[in-house]
Design a protein around this motif. Sequence first.
Motif, short mmCIF file in Angstrom:
data_model
loop_
_atom_site.label_atom_id
_atom_site.label_comp_id
_atom_site.label_asym_id
_atom_site.label_seq_id
_atom_site.Cartn_x
_atom_site.Cartn_y
_atom_site.Cartn_z
N ILE A 93 2.96 -8.15 -2.84
CA ILE A 93 2.44 -7.05 -3.67
C ILE A 93 1.30 -7.56 -4.55
CG2 ILE A 93 3.03 -5.42 -5.51
CD1 ILE A 93 5.84 -5.29 -4.35
N THR A 106 -2.55 -5.93 -4.83
CA THR A 106 -3.10 -5.30 -6.05
C THR A 106 -3.92 -6.24 -6.91
OG1 THR A 106 -1.05 -5.82 -7.26
CG2 THR A 106 -1.14 -3.71 -6.10
N THR A 140 9.47 -0.19 -4.45
CA THR A 140 10.15 -1.26 -3.71
C THR A 140 11.52 -1.54 -4.31
OG1 THR A 140 7.98 -2.23 -3.22
CG2 THR A 140 9.93 -3.59 -2.81
N LEU A 152 4.04 0.38 -6.84
CA LEU A 152 4.57 -0.32 -5.67
C LEU A 152 5.86 -1.05 -5.99
CD1 LEU A 152 1.34 -1.78 -4.01
CD2 LEU A 152 2.64 0.21 -3.33
N ARG A 153 5.87 -1.71 -7.13
CA ARG A 153 7.07 -2.49 -7.49
C ARG A 153 8.26 -1.57 -7.77
NH1 ARG A 153 5.89 -7.89 -8.49
NH2 ARG A 153 3.64 -8.35 -8.49
N ILE A 161 6.17 -0.98 1.78
CA ILE A 161 5.18 -1.21 0.72
C ILE A 161 3.82 -0.68 1.16
CG2 ILE A 161 3.96 -2.99 -0.57
CD1 ILE A 161 6.53 -4.67 -0.44
N ASP A 180 0.07 -1.32 -8.95
CA ASP A 180 1.02 -2.41 -8.84
C ASP A 180 2.39 -1.99 -9.37
OD1 ASP A 180 1.33 -5.56 -8.55
OD2 ASP A 180 2.28 -4.97 -10.44
#
Length: 808
Positions: free
Chosen positions: A568, A572, A521, A517-518, A496, A514
């Motif tokens: 996360i 963010t 991931t 990143l999600r 991450i 955000d």
Amino acid sequence: MAESSEGLGTVPEHERILQEIESTDTACVGPTLRSVYDDQPNAHKKFMEKLDACIRNHDKEIEKMCNFHHQGFVDAITELLKVRTDAEKLKVQVTDTNRRFQDAGKEVIVHTEDIIRCRIQQRNIITVVEKLQLCLPVLEMYSKLKEQMSAKRYYSALKTMEQLENVYFPWVSQYRFCQLMIENLPKLREDIKEISMSDLKDFLESIRKHSDKIGETAMKQAQHQKTFNVSLQKKNKMKFGKNMYINHDKIPEESSETVLKHSLEEEDENEEEVLTVQDLVDFSPVYRCLHIYSVLGDEETFENYYRKQRKKQARLVLQPQSNMHETVDGYRRYFTQIVGFFVVEDHILHVTQGLVTRAYTDELWNMALSKIIAVLRAHSSYCTDPDLVLELKNLIVIFADTLQGYGFPVNRLFDLLFEIRDQYNETLLKKWAGVFRDIFEEDNYSPIPIVNEEEYKIVISKFPFQDPDLEKQSFPKKFPMSQSVPHIYIQVKEFIYASLKFSESLHRSSTEIDDMLRKSTNLLLTRTLSSCLLNLIRKPHIGLTELVQIIINTTHLEQACKYLEDFITNITNISQETVHTTRLYGLSTFKDARHAAEGEIYTKLNQKIDEFVQLADYDWTMSEPDGRASGYLMDLINFLRSIFQVFTHLPGKVAQTACMSACQHLSTSLMQMLLDSELKQISMGAVQQFNLDVIQCELFASSEPVPGFQGDTLQLAFIDLRQLLDLFMVWDWSTYLADYGQPASKYLRVNPNTALTLLEKVYRGMKDTSKKNNIFAQFRKNDRDKQKLIETVVKQLRSLVNGMSQHA
């Protein structure tokens, strides 16, 4: 009569023609005469007669006139003869007078000629002085022109030429030396153009060599400015907050401001040391050449030449090296050259008028941008190192920020970064796939042992594990998961962080970051980690104990997904309750891995059962059983007991399913052993021995090796074998045949085809045993009824089987 009438008709016509001939011009005589020939026959002859008559009449009139004027003509001739003598006398007198005048004027003429000659000389002298006064400024200006050419003051020389042509040459244009000067001026202009163009070529060559230095300087300036702005933003934020928190460590505001002030001062010093493009490049050749061509009225030629050459240089700059993707220095040189090129063009745009225009630079930039994007898209696809891709991203951001500061649109570059971001994520996924494989290879698949509080805290700091019961236990104790679980959790967080590094400086909102990143991931969990887990589960050396531990590990990793979401969110500052927030797919990922591990457990457990069953060595012709269960079966049951003890850490349903699957597979394997087509005969002693083995299986099932089964549920796995063996042990064929098909039948699970197959093998075994013992005759005599019973049962079973086949 006819001829006379014709003659009368033609006479007036001939008179008319003659009148026309006399009165009209000679140009019209032809058509008139033609009408004579176009008339009747003999008209020509008659016309000629008429013409002769007319001529004779005119001759008579001329003769009369001459006779009338003859006397006057004679008188005039007589008077002229009288005057001739006086005329000759007058001529003699005039000639004498002229001679006397000529003699008298000879001396006057001589003096007059001397006077004229003096006057001409005097006028010539005055004229020469005047002309010399006109020529001297011209010669002085031309001499000045030569000096300016020698001193390489070409722009001043052109101005001097203009003055000569417009002011001085018109005064002396009639002189030959002036014509020579005039003829020499175009050559001088061409020389100036060639010299200035040579200087321009040298400038272009120099600027091509120094483009990377110019670009590097410009990118440093942009980076310093960006760093300075970020520092100011941090300073402004610090004014509104009392403290900053990093990793739960509080930093006092005062010390932070001191550090920030020191960093800003260092940045100011660095900015002062950074040179500008004017410091690095001497643009005077361009200015001189532009002025010279403007004065010469050939500015368009210069502009076209400059733009053409710069376009050629742009194509050379945009051409990448073949191995550019191997190192970040290759990309850096590529970017600095491009930046240097466009920084120079921007400078030329603002300091010159018309040499380059905004439309020209925009067109050049659009062309370059398309090429840059194509080059980066092609070369970045070869990058397999995520660190190199990240450095490339940072270079692209600095490159875009630099050119954006000069007014060039760079939105397409940031769009390209999203493509490179996907590639970066792919390289990260490949890298982390190797990391996960190494973690799985190094794991011992045993619970983590801890002997003291310090080790406990170390594990807790790496992995968010909460279990009050474990906390209450005394040391030493064990965590339920193996060492790979905290390592994987740490590596997911590292992933991450690595993914976040690419999202920085992309001018995107926190919500978009955000989401990035999600999603990345999720790809790590659903693709990379899931694939690594599945490959691990399918490896041959992974045994049942390891599979059990893998299931336990995936359970704890699944529970840790909520902590990853919180992680996360803290990065963010985007709440998970936001409508468009992407959720992590850990639940489905680890659930699929568990299902695969469970299936592999069932498969390997059945394979292990098959290995034990293959060790079975029944004597199918034995007369009496051994009185105890077979050794292979007891070993198998002991193995199952031990393995099901390990299953106590599994979820209840998994252990129960594995136990039920093992018992069913064992039952099926034993049934297949009896019904094997290669097995032709079985003795009753072998049946009894086989019955002892099945009894041990039933005892194992009733011992509840895995808790949670209701009643005799596990024993039902052997119900088919039990009913079949009971049928042979008590020889209750009448009951079986009578109750067949009834719901309450005692032998409901016995298939007629199965019973028939086994009965035939038993019957053949009985006959073979009798032959060997040499008492078959006695057997036939004493057991005739039993033989008949068997034959009857076989016939009835065959009827049942055939009936079932026809019904099917």
